[in-house]
Design a protein around this motif. Structure first.
Motif, PDB file in Angstrom:
ATOM      1  N   TYR A 150     -18.200 -11.382 -26.579  1.00 42.48           N
ATOM      2  CA  TYR A 150     -16.718 -11.260 -27.306  1.00 42.48           C
ATOM      3  C   TYR A 150     -15.723 -10.865 -27.091  1.00 42.48           C
ATOM      4  O   TYR A 150     -14.854 -11.373 -26.567  1.00 42.48           O
ATOM      5  CB  TYR A 150     -16.879 -10.003 -28.720  1.00 42.48           C
ATOM      6  CG  TYR A 150     -15.693 -10.168 -29.376  1.00 42.48           C
ATOM      7  CD1 TYR A 150     -14.809 -10.644 -30.372  1.00 42.48           C
ATOM      8  CD2 TYR A 150     -14.495  -8.303 -29.040  1.00 42.48           C
ATOM      9  CE1 TYR A 150     -13.511  -9.600 -30.692  1.00 42.48           C
ATOM     10  CE2 TYR A 150     -13.450  -8.013 -29.439  1.00 42.48           C
ATOM     11  CZ  TYR A 150     -13.016  -9.109 -30.306  1.00 42.48           C
ATOM     12  OH  TYR A 150     -11.624  -8.435 -30.627  1.00 42.48           O
ATOM     13  N   GLY A 151     -16.092 -10.059 -25.709  1.00 42.36           N
ATOM     14  CA  GLY A 151     -15.104  -9.538 -25.061  1.00 42.36           C
ATOM     15  C   GLY A 151     -15.939  -8.632 -23.861  1.00 42.36           C
ATOM     16  O   GLY A 151     -17.055  -7.968 -23.753  1.00 42.36           O
ATOM     17  N   THR A 152     -14.507  -7.190 -23.436  1.00 41.72           N
ATOM     18  CA  THR A 152     -15.731  -5.989 -22.832  1.00 41.72           C
ATOM     19  C   THR A 152     -14.282  -4.493 -22.878  1.00 41.72           C
ATOM     20  O   THR A 152     -13.633  -4.950 -23.365  1.00 41.72           O
ATOM     21  CB  THR A 152     -14.980  -6.204 -21.464  1.00 41.72           C
ATOM     22  OG1 THR A 152     -13.751  -6.284 -20.751  1.00 41.72           O
ATOM     23  CG2 THR A 152     -15.474  -7.215 -20.551  1.00 41.72           C
ATOM     24  N   VAL A 153     -15.306  -4.116 -22.560  1.00 35.76           N
ATOM     25  CA  VAL A 153     -14.408  -2.314 -23.068  1.00 35.76           C
ATOM     26  C   VAL A 153     -14.321  -2.107 -21.822  1.00 35.76           C
ATOM     27  O   VAL A 153     -15.112  -1.453 -21.001  1.00 35.76           O
ATOM     28  CB  VAL A 153     -14.764  -1.094 -23.909  1.00 35.76           C
ATOM     29  CG1 VAL A 153     -14.607  -0.135 -24.192  1.00 35.76           C
ATOM     30  CG2 VAL A 153     -15.427  -1.717 -25.414  1.00 35.76           C
ATOM     31  N   CYS A 154     -13.082  -1.168 -21.275  1.00 37.62           N
ATOM     32  CA  CYS A 154     -12.956  -1.481 -19.211  1.00 37.62           C
ATOM     33  C   CYS A 154     -12.246   0.141 -19.894  1.00 37.62           C
ATOM     34  O   CYS A 154     -10.903   0.761 -20.943  1.00 37.62           O
ATOM     35  CB  CYS A 154     -11.890  -1.882 -19.139  1.00 37.62           C
ATOM     36  SG  CYS A 154     -13.141  -3.705 -19.380  1.00 37.62           S
ATOM     37  N   PHE A 155     -12.447   1.239 -18.702  1.00 37.61           N
ATOM     38  CA  PHE A 155     -11.406   2.103 -18.671  1.00 37.61           C
ATOM     39  C   PHE A 155     -11.081   1.933 -16.422  1.00 37.61           C
ATOM     40  O   PHE A 155     -12.057   1.972 -16.454  1.00 37.61           O
ATOM     41  CB  PHE A 155     -12.270   3.443 -18.513  1.00 37.61           C
ATOM     42  CG  PHE A 155     -12.558   4.100 -20.402  1.00 37.61           C
ATOM     43  CD1 PHE A 155     -12.084   3.995 -21.210  1.00 37.61           C
ATOM     44  CD2 PHE A 155     -13.614   3.530 -20.566  1.00 37.61           C
ATOM     45  CE1 PHE A 155     -12.672   4.254 -22.769  1.00 37.61           C
ATOM     46  CE2 PHE A 155     -14.260   3.038 -22.010  1.00 37.61           C
ATOM     47  CZ  PHE A 155     -13.752   3.385 -23.583  1.00 37.61           C
ATOM     48  N   SER A 156      -9.645   2.767 -16.528  1.00 38.76           N
ATOM     49  CA  SER A 156      -9.472   2.550 -15.454  1.00 38.76           C
ATOM     50  C   SER A 156      -7.913   3.394 -15.084  1.00 38.76           C
ATOM     51  O   SER A 156      -7.954   4.099 -15.737  1.00 38.76           O
ATOM     52  CB  SER A 156      -9.025   0.691 -15.210  1.00 38.76           C
ATOM     53  OG  SER A 156      -7.867   0.650 -15.997  1.00 38.76           O
ATOM     54  N   GLY A 157      -7.837   3.384 -13.500  1.00 42.79           N
ATOM     55  CA  GLY A 157      -6.739   3.732 -13.477  1.00 42.79           C
ATOM     56  C   GLY A 157      -6.339   3.501 -12.296  1.00 42.79           C
ATOM     57  O   GLY A 157      -6.755   3.183 -11.326  1.00 42.79           O
ATOM     58  N   ARG A 158      -4.999   3.782 -11.586  1.00 38.34           N
ATOM     59  CA  ARG A 158      -4.421   3.534 -10.363  1.00 38.34           C
ATOM     60  C   ARG A 158      -4.566   4.604  -9.284  1.00 38.34           C
ATOM     61  O   ARG A 158      -4.509   4.357  -7.916  1.00 38.34           O
ATOM     62  CB  ARG A 158      -2.931   3.408 -10.540  1.00 38.34           C
ATOM     63  CG  ARG A 158      -2.571   1.958 -11.266  1.00 38.34           C
ATOM     64  CD  ARG A 158      -0.724   2.104 -10.712  1.00 38.34           C
ATOM     65  NE  ARG A 158      -0.624   1.046 -11.038  1.00 38.34           N
ATOM     66  CZ  ARG A 158       0.706   1.024 -12.321  1.00 38.34           C
ATOM     67  NH1 ARG A 158       0.506   1.954 -13.261  1.00 38.34           N
ATOM     68  NH2 ARG A 158       0.782  -0.281 -12.654  1.00 38.34           N
ATOM     69  N   GLU A 159      -5.272   5.442  -9.835  1.00 42.47           N
ATOM     70  CA  GLU A 159      -5.888   6.419  -8.940  1.00 42.47           C
ATOM     71  C   GLU A 159      -7.591   6.888  -8.223  1.00 42.47           C
ATOM     72  O   GLU A 159      -8.001   6.434  -9.491  1.00 42.47           O
ATOM     73  CB  GLU A 159      -5.364   8.453  -9.119  1.00 42.47           C
ATOM     74  CG  GLU A 159      -3.769   8.018  -9.183  1.00 42.47           C
ATOM     75  CD  GLU A 159      -3.425   8.023  -7.619  1.00 42.47           C
ATOM     76  OE1 GLU A 159      -3.786   8.221  -6.371  1.00 42.47           O
ATOM     77  OE2 GLU A 159      -1.751   7.082  -7.495  1.00 42.47           O
ATOM     78  N   PRO A 160      -8.068   6.915  -6.860  1.00 40.81           N
ATOM     79  CA  PRO A 160      -9.463   6.699  -7.137  1.00 40.81           C
ATOM     80  C   PRO A 160     -10.605   8.263  -7.795  1.00 40.81           C
ATOM     81  O   PRO A 160      -9.314   8.785  -7.876  1.00 40.81           O
ATOM     82  CB  PRO A 160      -9.702   6.942  -5.990  1.00 40.81           C
ATOM     83  CG  PRO A 160      -8.400   7.354  -5.160  1.00 40.81           C
ATOM     84  CD  PRO A 160      -6.900   6.828  -5.805  1.00 40.81           C
ATOM     85  N   ARG A 161     -10.618   8.193  -8.259  1.00 38.69           N
ATOM     86  CA  ARG A 161     -11.868   9.665  -8.915  1.00 38.69           C
ATOM     87  C   ARG A 161     -13.430  10.206  -8.268  1.00 38.69           C
ATOM     88  O   ARG A 161     -13.787   9.540  -7.438  1.00 38.69           O
ATOM     89  CB  ARG A 161     -12.010   9.590 -10.052  1.00 38.69           C
ATOM     90  CG  ARG A 161     -12.534   8.478 -10.734  1.00 38.69           C
ATOM     91  CD  ARG A 161     -13.255   8.423 -12.475  1.00 38.69           C
ATOM     92  NE  ARG A 161     -14.234   8.858 -12.043  1.00 38.69           N
ATOM     93  CZ  ARG A 161     -14.850   9.741 -12.648  1.00 38.69           C
ATOM     94  NH1 ARG A 161     -14.744   9.750 -13.809  1.00 38.69           N
ATOM     95  NH2 ARG A 161     -15.908  10.782 -13.157  1.00 38.69           N
ATOM     96  N   GLU A 162     -13.982  10.671  -7.938  1.00 37.62           N
ATOM     97  CA  GLU A 162     -15.243  11.605  -7.913  1.00 37.62           C
ATOM     98  C   GLU A 162     -15.907  10.236  -8.733  1.00 37.62           C
ATOM     99  O   GLU A 162     -15.802   9.894  -9.848  1.00 37.62           O
ATOM    100  CB  GLU A 162     -15.267  12.655  -8.916  1.00 37.62           C
ATOM    101  CG  GLU A 162     -14.443  13.222  -7.867  1.00 37.62           C
ATOM    102  CD  GLU A 162     -14.536  14.240  -5.997  1.00 37.62           C
ATOM    103  OE1 GLU A 162     -15.443  13.674  -5.805  1.00 37.62           O
ATOM    104  OE2 GLU A 162     -13.836  14.484  -5.874  1.00 37.62           O
TER     105      GLU A 162
END
Length: 929
Positions: A150-162
């Motif tokens: 069907y598709g994808t579920v994504c989480f993202s941001g412009r800053e790096p993280r641990e």
């Protein structure tokens, strides 16, 4: 926006208690997120859109990133569309980009959840999405609905993280799965609403009845059922459909419904029912059981008013029955009278049969049946509807564009009617009753049955011609000649001379050797002794006329009595031109039947019952080729000496013979051995009687491929999906175990890998089965070579197993020999896998029991195949949710062998399993030997 695969960076190492304080805090936050996730999923006040958005918010807040979204993907079109989004980040609902420009492209290509804490310094940095949005951290996974992407579920941001922790990754996987479930549930709910609206708005009447202990009460009826029966919905709910039955309802129809319900089987039949106001109507009812966990819980029924169809069918049957008597009529007048009476009795129409008088050029009323005036005048060709129909050679309806009159009845008015031409014989006219009408169906039936009338008139004409010929033969002794001992014509009548085109004086004095063929003349000479003994033999021959034409005649010579002044032979000549034409017509009819019989694609045999036993009298070419029998010596053989019936569904083959002998037309499903192996047929027998002797035509339509396709669909739909879902359940359970905070058992991870590996194995088997059954070309060949190669492969793959080989099938080829390879792979792998630590397997080849093919035997010392699985694979038990084989191995073997024209047999064995694969042999050119 989407990934591929990236290296995971684990969290800080745990202390002696197993977890660092930071990990414990992370785990607690994940637990809180899980609780919130469960509360969201269980909240009945939320719709699908709200649940998805809350789930995205839970994931985004737990992971500490600004973006959380669900995207719909079309990999073929390279399309990526954001359909749900949460957070103040750069991703918004409605955003559309190329899939190849996203991180999610890597997720789709790998099929795995991907996490990356910082794309900078990795190959992810080259993705166009980084240049456009500057997204540095990402985690996402595939969403599948009903097994499809069907598709994808994504989480993202412009800053790096641990680096993402294990419990964060697990939370994302759960969110991906739960959001996928919400999408699938929403889709199913929409489909349910559409189906409900379609059912309610359907033109057909639809009911749902529950399977209760005290009957089958109705729990739902649509508006179509209310319209059909005249009952209100509230009156029917809780009642049974038997409320529609009445005094004239056929008890056998009721019993048929009861038998089907008791057996949990579908049923379809026509039954006489009654509406709420007592009006009877014929109802076509289809009843289908609905099962849950193998048990029938309710019945779905559809009803349709087929009163017109039943009444028309009964009228047609009655009309056909009446018109059968037409062929037995001795004269054209008798045919006309019977035809008119049949149409009036069955359809209630006034019928006028007019026969053409060629001398006067008129259509004369020969027979009238009905309530109209019978004294009708002749009409000329081209006048009125009847004259126009005869002239055009096509049916003409009334009212019609003709000058005047209908030609149907006398002075009475005809509001509606039809005239059908009867070839060169005349016309058949039908007039509806005053105020009545004739529909297209009745008009078509009239045209069809008019063909029967025309054929009957043809036959009656031929019979009258034959009778005229007989009268001419009896009274036509004026065509006489007296031939002397020198074979000269001494005397000839004027009629004979005129028939041959001579003047009497030119005919008399000629020798007969110039008139009669040499062959017949020699026969007459040799029969002189018989004629002198008082016999008068007859000969069919030709006589040569004055202009060289030869005319067919019958001659009857007889010797003059002793003392007769005319010493010689008296020859009576009869013209048989009309007789030969009649014979030619009858021969043409036989030739047309013979052509149809011989050129039917299905095998057909004609049998005659002698002392109650069916003996074959004739068979068409398809029959001889299918069952490998020769035409010579076929006549008089018992039908079961020619055809080997291996199985007949729901009926004893002996019973079929008896029913046909008793004059019943039968139809039954059966299996029979052919030159291509055992095949499935739909058998139909049509009995008839000739001179008091029962005969029948037997037609066998090959339905093997239909059965195979149906069986394949059942396997792919039931077994494959069942097994894949079971293995996925194991995988999900293990994933839940891994998600726990402490006390994780390493074997859980092993179970997860094993289960997923089993899914891969099942998929490979399914692909193999699909490739073979899809008709992939494979030629005939030596089975020994394939068997030896498979045995060598299994020995190399399992050095701890003992795999023996014994036997030979040299100089024998089987069809599609390479298809034998996956069969043996499955059987040997199954034997080794389920054996003990050091399994023993033996493979042997030889001939089949009948000696006309190749048999491959695989036996082992393992635990054996469960009886219920053997029954399902062998086709002895129907495939259901609770009754199916658990793996594709045996299915692969049986279905591939079936496609090769062979069969798989599970023979009893003292210990372990013994499976026999029987394949038909083929000739060197690939044809069945």
């Amino acid at each position: 926006m989407g990934p591929g695969t990236a290296d995971r960076t684990d969290g800080a190492d745990g202390d002696g208690d197993g977890r660092a304080p930071g990990e414990l805090a992370s785990l607690r936050r994940s637990h809180e997120a899980l609780k919130e996730l469960y509360r969201t999923s269980a909240n009945p006040t939320l719709d699908t859109e709200e649940r998805i958005e809350r789930m995205l918010r839970i994931g985004r807040e737990r992971l500490g990133v600004p973006n959380g979204h669900l995207a719909r993907i079309d990999p073929e079109a390279d399309e990526y569309e954001v359909v749900h989004a949460d957070g103040p980040g750069a991703v918004t609902v409605g955003m559309e980009v190329d899939l190849s420009a996203t991180y999610c492209d890597r997720v789709v290509r790998s099929g795995e959840t991907a996490v990356v804490a910082d794309v900078v310094g990795t190959d992810w940095e080259t993705a166009p999405v980084y240049e456009r949005f500057g997204l540095r951290c990402y985690v996402g996974g595939e969403v599948r609905v009903d097994g499809e992407l069907y598709g994808t579920v994504c989480f993202s941001g412009r800053e790096p993280r641990e680096p993402f922790t294990d419990d964060e990754r697990t939370l994302v996987e759960l969110l991906v799965e739960w959001i996928g479930n919400e999408v699938e549930r929403n889709r199913l709910e929409r489909e349910r609403r559409v189906r409900t609206e379609a059912i309610e708005g359907a033109a057909s009447a639809i009911t749902i009845a529950e399977n209760a202990a005290d009957g089958e009460p109705l729990s739902y009826v649509n508006s179509g059922f209310e319209e059909l029966t005249g009952y209100d919905r509230e009156e029917l709910l809780g009642e049974e459909c038997t409320v529609l039955q009445g005094g004239a309802t056929d008890p056998e129809a009721r019993a048929r419904f009861r038998r089907a319900i008791d057996a949990g089987e579908p049923v379809e039949t026509e039954v006489l029912n009654y509406r709420a106001d007592g009006t009877p109507f014929w109802n076509e009812v289809q009843l289908s059981p609905v099962r849950e966990d193998g048990e029938v819980v309710r019945y779905v029924g559809t009803q349709r008013d087929v009163t017109d169809r039943v009444e028309r069918r009964e009228a047609l049957a009655a009309l056909l029955d009446r018109t059968r008597t037409l062929l037995g009529a001795d004269s054209t007048d008798a045919v006309a009278t019977r035809a008119a009476g049949a149409f009036e009795d069955v359809l209630g129409y006034t019928c006028v049969v007019r026969l053409y008088d060629p001398d006067r050029g008129t259509l004369d009323p020969t027979a009238v049946a009905g309530d109209r005036e019978p004294d009708l005048p002749p009409i000329r060709v081209g006048e009125s509807v009847a004259g126009a129909a005869f002239e055009r050679g096509e049916s003409v309806a009334y009212p019609a564009d003709v000058e005047s009159g209908t030609g149907l009845v006398g002075r009475a008015e005809v509001e509606e009617g039809l005239v059908v031409p009867l070839g060169d014989h005349g016309t058949l006219g039908l007039a509806a009753a005053p105020g009545g009408s004739m529909d297209a169906f009745e008009g078509r039936i009239a045209e069809i049955l008019a063909e029967t009338v025309r054929a009957a008139l043809d036959r009656a004409d031929r019979r009258e011609q034959l009778r005229r010929y007989e009268r001419v033969v009896e009274t036509g002794r004026d065509m006489v000649a007296v031939v002397g001992p020198d074979e000269e014509v001494r005397l000839a009548t004027s009629a004979l001379a005129g028939f041959l085109g001579y003047d009497r004086e030119h005919l008399e004095g000629r020798t007969v050797d110039g008139l009669v063929t040499d062959e017949v003349l020699e026969r007459v000479r040799s029969d002189i002794g018989r004629m002198e003994a008082g016999e008068a033999p007859t000969y069919e021959t030709t006589l040569e006329t004055a202009d060289g034409e030869r005319r067919p005649v019958e001659i009857q010579p007889s010797r003059a009595g002793p003392g007769d002044e005319m010493d010689g032979t008296v020859v009576v000549v009869r013209d048989i031109q009309e007789l030969q034409r009649t014979r030619s017509d009858l021969a043409a009819e036989r030739d047309r039947f013979s052509y149809l019989f011989e050129n039917l694609a299905d095998p057909v045999a004609e049998v005659e019952y002698v002392d109650g036993e069916p003996l074959v009298r004739a068979a068409n070419g398809a029959f001889l080729r299918t069952f490998g029998v020769g035409g010579d010596g076929l006549d008089g053989r018992h039908v079961y000496d020619v055809i080997e019936v291996t199985e007949a569904a729901d009926v004893d083959p002996t019973e079929l013979v008896e029913r046909v002998r008793d004059g019943e037309a039968v139809s039954a499903a059966l299996r029979a051995r052919t030159v291509e192996g055992v095949r499935d047929f739909r058998f139909r027998a049509v009995p008839y009687e000739v001179d008091g002797t029962r005969r029948a035509f037997g037609i066998l339509a090959d339905v093997t491929e239909q059965r195979r396709r149906r069986r394949r669909l059942e396997v792919l739909n039931r077994v494959l999906r069942h097994n894949v879902r079971n293995q996925l359940t194991v995988a999900k359970g293990s994933a839940e175990m891994v998600a726990r905070s402490e006390g994780v058992d390493p074997t859980d991870a092993d179970r997860l890998r094993d289960a997923l590996g089993e899914i891969g194995t099942l998929s490979e088997k399914a692909r193999t089965l699909e490739r073979v059954l899809s008709g992939t070309a494979a030629g005939p060949g030596d089975p020994d070579r394939v068997v030896r190669e498979v045995v060598d492969d299994r020995r190399a793959a399992h050095p701890d197993a003992t795999v023996e080989y014994d036997g030979t099938a040299a100089d024998v080829s089987v069809p599609a020999v390479e298809h034998l390879r996956p069969v043996l792979d499955e059987l040997l792998e199954n034997a080794v896998e389920h054996g003990d630590a050091e399994p023993w397997v033996r493979v042997a080849t030889g001939t089949t029991r009948a000696g006309d093919g190749v048999a491959v035997v695989v036996e082992d010392d393992g635990p054996g195949i469960p009886e219920d699985e053997r029954a399902v694979v062998a086709g002895e038990t129907e495939i259901t949710q609770l009754s199916h084989a658990t793996g594709l191995g045996l299915w692969t073997a049986t279905m591939v062998v079936d496609s090769m024209g062979g069969e798989v047999r599970f023979d009893p064995s003292g210990q372990g399993s013994r499976i026999v694969v029987e394949l038909p042999a083929v000739g060197s050119d690939g044809d069945g030997s």
